[in-house]
Write a protein that holds these residues in place. Structure first.
Motif, PDB file in Angstrom:
ATOM      1  N   THR A 113       0.827  -1.202   0.000  1.00  0.00           N
ATOM      2  CA  THR A 113       0.000   0.000   0.000  1.00  0.00           C
ATOM      3  C   THR A 113       0.866   1.259   0.000  1.00  0.00           C
ATOM      4  OG1 THR A 113      -1.756  -1.158   1.196  1.00  0.00           O
ATOM      5  CG2 THR A 113      -1.802   1.256   1.244  1.00  0.00           C
ATOM      6  N   GLU A 117       1.107   4.054  -2.856  1.00  0.00           N
ATOM      7  CA  GLU A 117       0.835   5.449  -2.493  1.00  0.00           C
ATOM      8  C   GLU A 117       2.004   6.345  -2.881  1.00  0.00           C
ATOM      9  OE1 GLU A 117      -0.273   8.021   1.549  1.00  0.00           O
ATOM     10  OE2 GLU A 117      -0.222   5.831   1.589  1.00  0.00           O
ATOM     11  N   CYS A 120       2.194   7.052  -6.630  1.00  0.00           N
ATOM     12  CA  CYS A 120       1.147   7.949  -7.129  1.00  0.00           C
ATOM     13  C   CYS A 120       1.335   9.394  -6.682  1.00  0.00           C
ATOM     14  CB  CYS A 120      -0.222   7.447  -6.665  1.00  0.00           C
ATOM     15  SG  CYS A 120      -0.693   5.849  -7.354  1.00  0.00           S
ATOM     16  N   PRO A 242       1.408   6.728   7.615  1.00  0.00           N
ATOM     17  CA  PRO A 242       1.123   5.346   7.246  1.00  0.00           C
ATOM     18  C   PRO A 242       1.879   4.373   8.124  1.00  0.00           C
ATOM     19  CG  PRO A 242       1.635   6.686   5.314  1.00  0.00           C
ATOM     20  CD  PRO A 242       1.952   7.521   6.517  1.00  0.00           C
TER      21      PRO A 242
END
Length: 311
Positions: A113, A117, A120, A242
């Protein structure tokens, strides 16, 4: 298997005693490597030891013994381990495998993840600036990784301090600190006695990044002030980073009575730590003993299986 199989289990009980000297007296990069190797090797060795003991219990029962053409009667007579010990080892082995698998799944999902992330995020030279008045800074591992800094943190720091912060965060990415954390957490998942080692690594990777920033800027005192200033600015800000992120503030779980940030500041204000060959040699000796004892226990089980299969 009378003694060798139990040595990794015994050393796991003693391993937390070496955490504080390694984390506080040894050069942080070396300390991170030693702690990570210790957690991974001990976690693997104790899992193997539990598996070996569990096998000695299984071959005492006719059905499992028949699968390998072993004599359950001979195993009951010649097996040096008590059946109760083998049964407890089997239960602990099941728990260790489940916890390690759960940790691997969660860690892989979190890293995937984070990598998605990071890929992007629009970035300039790997730096992402987010509009947020809350002071925050962290690194997200990925291909490539990203350093994320809030506008609140940029407004808090001056130009030199921003350079220090970026050097710290980029050190997390270039040294792949997330891998050290993941390996120690895997060892601790398999063997909860090793959790102090995993906690220590979350501290030593921050110290490692601090030292890299000090080398990049040539001013240890300024790095210490920046670490303290960033920590004070973010003191009342809820954690929103995160799960795979590595930040300049470090983890909030202390290794000892003093929190990690004051200890990092104190270390930066003192002369750099040396490699401390005595601690390194002691750790290497323990890991060698664990490896050799595990190999000896596996050989003993092989001999036992040959014995119970030959009658």
């Amino acid at each position: 298997m009378r003694i060798a199989v139990y040595i990794p289990l015994l050393l796991s009980l003693l391993a937390p005693l070496g955490v504080r000297p390694l984390a506080e007296r040894c050069e942080p990069r070396l300390a991170t490597w030693l702690l990570t190797a210790s957690a991974f090797v001990l976690g693997t060795a104790t899992t193997i030891s539990l598996g070996l003991l569990a096998i000695t219990g299984l071959i005492r029962f006719p059905e499992p013994a028949g699968l390998g053409h072993w004599s359950a009667h001979t195993a009951q007579r010649d097996d040096p381990a008590e059946l109760s010990v083998a049964l407890v080892a089997g239960l602990l082995l099941g728990a260790a495998v489940l916890m390690a698998a759960r940790m691997l799944w969660r860690r892989a999902r979190t890293l995937a993840t984070a990598a998605l992330e990071a890929a992007c995020m629009p970035a300039e030279d790997g730096l992402v600036v987010i509009e947020d008045e809350a002071p925050n800074a962290f690194a997200i591992p990925g291909l490539p990784g990203r350093v994320v800094v809030s506008t609140g943190m940029l407004h808090t720091l001056d130009e030199t301090e921003r350079h220090i912060l970026l050097a710290h965060e980029r050190a997390h990415l270039t040294a792949h600190h997330y891998a050290f954390v993941a390996l120690t957490q895997l060892g601790a998942a398999a063997n909860p006695l090793l959790r102090p080692l995993a906690t220590a690594v979350t501290y030593t990777i921050e110290r490692w990044a601090d030292e890299n920033a000090a080398i990049a800027t040539g001013d240890r005192e300024r790095v210490a002030r920046t670490v303290g200033k960033a920590a004070l600015a973010a003191h009342n800000v809820p954690a929103r980073t995160p799960g795979a992120a590595l930040g300049i503030l470090g983890r909030r779980t202390p290794l000892a009575a003093a929190g990690p940030v004051p200890r990092r500041v104190a270390a930066l204000l003192a002369p750099p730590f040396g490699r401390h060959p005595v601690l390194a040699a002691a750790t290497a000796t323990v890991l060698a003993a664990v490896t050799l004892s595990t190999a000896e226990a596996a050989h003993d089980l092989h001999v036992l299986l040959e014995t119970v299969g030959a009658r």
